[in-house]
Scaffold this motif. Structure first.
Motif, PDB file in Angstrom:
ATOM      1  N   GLY A  62       0.854  -1.253  -0.042  1.00 25.58           N
ATOM      2  CA  GLY A  62       0.015  -0.140  -0.073  1.00 25.58           C
ATOM      3  C   GLY A  62       0.709   1.270  -0.099  1.00 25.58           C
ATOM      4  O   GLY A  62       0.539   2.293  -0.820  1.00 25.58           O
ATOM      5  N   CYS A  63       1.867   1.401   0.671  1.00 23.06           N
ATOM      6  CA  CYS A  63       2.656   2.559   0.995  1.00 23.06           C
ATOM      7  C   CYS A  63       4.200   2.197   0.511  1.00 23.06           C
ATOM      8  O   CYS A  63       4.752   3.489   0.523  1.00 23.06           O
ATOM      9  N   ALA A  64       4.691   1.299   0.120  1.00 21.48           N
ATOM     10  CA  ALA A  64       6.080   0.818  -0.225  1.00 21.48           C
ATOM     11  C   ALA A  64       6.963   1.113   0.942  1.00 21.48           C
ATOM     12  O   ALA A  64       8.270   1.174   0.850  1.00 21.48           O
ATOM     13  N   LYS A  89       7.807   7.105  -3.943  1.00 23.83           N
ATOM     14  CA  LYS A  89       7.130   7.255  -4.962  1.00 23.83           C
ATOM     15  C   LYS A  89       8.047   6.123  -6.097  1.00 23.83           C
ATOM     16  O   LYS A  89       7.364   5.519  -7.032  1.00 23.83           O
ATOM     17  N   HIS A  90       9.164   6.035  -5.959  1.00 21.18           N
ATOM     18  CA  HIS A  90       9.896   5.319  -7.209  1.00 21.18           C
ATOM     19  C   HIS A  90       9.811   3.765  -6.738  1.00 21.18           C
ATOM     20  O   HIS A  90       9.790   3.034  -7.315  1.00 21.18           O
ATOM     21  N   ARG A  91       9.425   3.538  -5.313  1.00 16.15           N
ATOM     22  CA  ARG A  91       9.299   2.239  -5.006  1.00 16.15           C
ATOM     23  C   ARG A  91       8.155   1.700  -5.241  1.00 16.15           C
ATOM     24  O   ARG A  91       7.864   0.673  -6.096  1.00 16.15           O
ATOM     25  N   MET A  92       6.901   2.691  -5.278  1.00 19.26           N
ATOM     26  CA  MET A  92       5.595   2.245  -5.665  1.00 19.26           C
ATOM     27  C   MET A  92       5.585   1.818  -7.264  1.00 19.26           C
ATOM     28  O   MET A  92       4.959   0.792  -7.790  1.00 19.26           O
ATOM     29  N   ASN A  93       6.407   2.704  -8.084  1.00 18.56           N
ATOM     30  CA  ASN A  93       6.519   2.391  -9.507  1.00 18.56           C
ATOM     31  C   ASN A  93       7.064   0.960  -9.822  1.00 18.56           C
ATOM     32  O   ASN A  93       6.769   0.357 -10.537  1.00 18.56           O
ATOM     33  N   ARG A  94       8.249   0.875  -8.730  1.00 12.68           N
ATOM     34  CA  ARG A  94       8.811  -0.506  -8.916  1.00 12.68           C
ATOM     35  C   ARG A  94       7.780  -1.551  -8.714  1.00 12.68           C
ATOM     36  O   ARG A  94       7.791  -2.724  -9.136  1.00 12.68           O
ATOM     37  N   LEU A  95       6.972  -1.408  -7.671  1.00 14.59           N
ATOM     38  CA  LEU A  95       5.897  -2.525  -7.180  1.00 14.59           C
ATOM     39  C   LEU A  95       5.063  -2.842  -8.337  1.00 14.59           C
ATOM     40  O   LEU A  95       4.891  -3.887  -8.635  1.00 14.59           O
ATOM     41  N   ARG A  96       4.467  -1.750  -9.051  1.00 15.65           N
ATOM     42  CA  ARG A  96       3.586  -1.729  -9.800  1.00 15.65           C
ATOM     43  C   ARG A  96       4.251  -2.623 -11.236  1.00 15.65           C
ATOM     44  O   ARG A  96       3.485  -3.327 -11.900  1.00 15.65           O
TER      45      ARG A  96
END
Length: 99
Positions: A62-64, A89-96
């Motif tokens: 949810g929040c990385a 923000k960068h982590r969420m892009n990697r998770l997606r």
């Protein structure tokens, strides 16, 4: 013996408070309901109540954030919170991308 005198304080009834055209003000009295810094992104907790952790990198889906970052959020300075939010923000892009 000294005589004690009692004073009764009578407060006048307050008239109905004025309503404000701005919803963020407290009934027209000019006091903001929100703290002055609450509008800044680094002060808000990035949690969105989806607390599931990715097994590969141990980030919350949810929040990385890691568990350690979640636990220590309140102790972080504003500078470190801003830096972490930028990293999230960068982590969420990697998770997606990995899903």
């Amino acid at each position: 013996m000294s005589a004690t005198s009692w004073v009764r304080i009578v407060r006048p009834e307050n008239p109905r408070p004025k309503t404000s055209s701005r919803p963020d003000l407290d009934r027209g009295r000019g006091r903001s309901l929100r703290s002055p810094r609450s509008h800044r992104n680094e002060d808000r907790d990035p949690c969105i109540d989806i607390c599931q952790f990715d097994a590969r990198n141990r980030w919350c889906v949810g929040c990385a954030r890691t568990v350690e970052e979640i636990r220590g959020w309140r102790k972080l300075t504003a500078f470190r919170r801003t830096a972490l939010c930028n990293e999230l923000k960068h982590r969420m892009n990697r998770l997606r991308r990995n899903v």
